[in-house]
Design an enzyme around this catalytic site. Structure first.
Site, PDB file in Angstrom:
ATOM      1  CE  LYS A 124      -8.603 -60.212  15.580  1.00 54.12           C
ATOM      2  NZ  LYS A 124      -7.774 -60.896  16.302  1.00 54.12           N
ATOM      3  CE  LYS A 180      -3.633 -58.438  21.846  1.00 53.52           C
ATOM      4  NZ  LYS A 180      -3.624 -59.882  21.601  1.00 53.52           N
ATOM      5  CE  LYS A 235      -2.354 -55.139   9.210  1.00 54.53           C
ATOM      6  NZ  LYS A 235      -1.324 -55.748  10.043  1.00 54.53           N
TER       7      LYS A 235
END
Ligand code: TRP
Length: 339
Positions: free
Chosen positions: A205, A120, A202
């Site tokens: 979103k 991140k 996968k």
């Protein structure tokens, strides 16, 4: 007698989910679909991790709206506020309080090894804030406050559960048994759903191709369109095999929704084209989501009822979590407010 009640006590299962997007079909078939049945097996705690979500900058209006939508969706998939504690993390100040305490029992080096932190901070290099770094302490607080025995998590959260265990053990070894040391629980029933646009990745979103991801609130026509444009292969045979990622994924989805085995699906679609199969999978998903969406729309039209539920959830959560917080604070040596 005491022994008896101890034996009868169900294990406590706890899981939180971030309100950063409407859950996808992948979240649903991989995890959420199985949650309602946990309510019989465990004493269940489910929460919306809105405090975690601000480690990445959020639009205020969207954050609020998505929190309401997620709460309504959790109820729509079958979480029952009469059976589970169903709460919103920011409504329960004990989470932030215990998180601070746990910060002081967690090492800088340990947090620096978290792969999610490393990922991140690369993804959001303009906002590598302290919250992103201490995120696991808040997650540990979420879990330890409720003395959770098991935490159903995806593979991406396993490292955070490991550090939670380390923090709990460290605290217990100094002060005695304050926290239950939780176990990760990877449910066996979950299906791993891949993107319809790129079946090697996968379903997520953050898929760059919006056609790849089905959201639980997509309308039937949008769902059908996404399935019709799903990437497949040129063999034109519905069978599960290496190199047929697109068809394997559609078969996985179809099987998860209908309960049919791969063998049965192969024989049912023998000699039929991919068009027919994609249509069947799309229709099965639409039918599966129909009752969820119906409930969701009803809840979203009755915000007063929803608010009653999250208030009730927060009240119970505060009561339960305060017991653990009190215990921890007393052990550390804080002067009690009430004598
Ligand atoms: N970090 C989790 C995620 O992003 C969400 C979460 C927060 C969580 N607190 C938790 C999950 C406690 C399980 C238990 O998916």
């Amino acid at each position: 007698m005491a022994e008896e009640t101890k034996k009868q006590r169900k294990q406590i299962s706890l899981s939180l989910i971030q309100p950063t997007s409407i859950p996808t079909l992948g979240n649903y078939l991989g995890a959420m679909k199985g949650w309602p049945s946990f309510q019989d097996e465990f004493d269940t705690v489910f929460g919306i991790a809105d405090l975690h979500s601000i480690t990445v900058r959020q639009d205020p209006k969207k954050l609020k709206q998505q929190t309401i939508e997620l709460y309504a969706l959790l109820m729509s998939v079958g979480l029952d506020p009469d059976k589970s504690i169903l709460f919103i993390q920011s409504h329960v100040p004990q989470h932030s309080q215990l998180a601070w305490l746990l910060n002081c029992y967690t090492m800088f080096g340990e947090l620096g090894r978290m792969t999610q932190f490393k990922d991140k901070s690369k993804q959001h290099s303009d906002n590598v804030n302290s919250g992103l770094f201490t995120y696991p302490c808040l997650m540990a607080a979420d879990i330890l406050l409720y003395q959770a025995d098991v935490v159903p998590v995806g593979a991406d959260q396993k490292q955070h559960l490991e550090i939670t265990r380390d923090i709990a053990q460290r605290f217990n070894s100094i002060y005695g048994n304050v926290f239950t040391v939780p176990e990760a629980f990877i449910p066996k029933s979950g299906a791993k759903v891949m993107s319809l646009a790129d079946p090697t990745r996968k379903m997520s979103k953050s898929d760059p191709n919006p056609k790849g991801t089905v959201y639980l609130t997509d309308t039937p026509s949008v769902i059908m369109k996404k399935f019709k444009s799903a990437v497949t292969d040129s063999e034109m045979c519905v069978r599960y095999a290496d190199g047929k990622d697109g068809i394997n994924n559609l078969m996985t989805i179809y099987s998860a929704v209908t309960g049919l085995s791969f063998d049965k699906i192969e024989s049912d679609f023998a000699g039929k084209g991919y068009g027919d199969f994609k249509k069947a999978v799309g229709e099965a998903v639409v039918a599966e989501l129909e009752p969820v969406q119906k409930k969701y729309n009803d809840y979203m039209n009755d915000c007063a009822y929803l608010a009653e539920q999250w208030q009730k959830g927060a009240e119970t959560a505060r009561k339960v979590s305060q017991r653990t917080l009190d215990k921890a604070m007393k052990k550390i040596g804080f002067l009690q407010f009430l004598k």
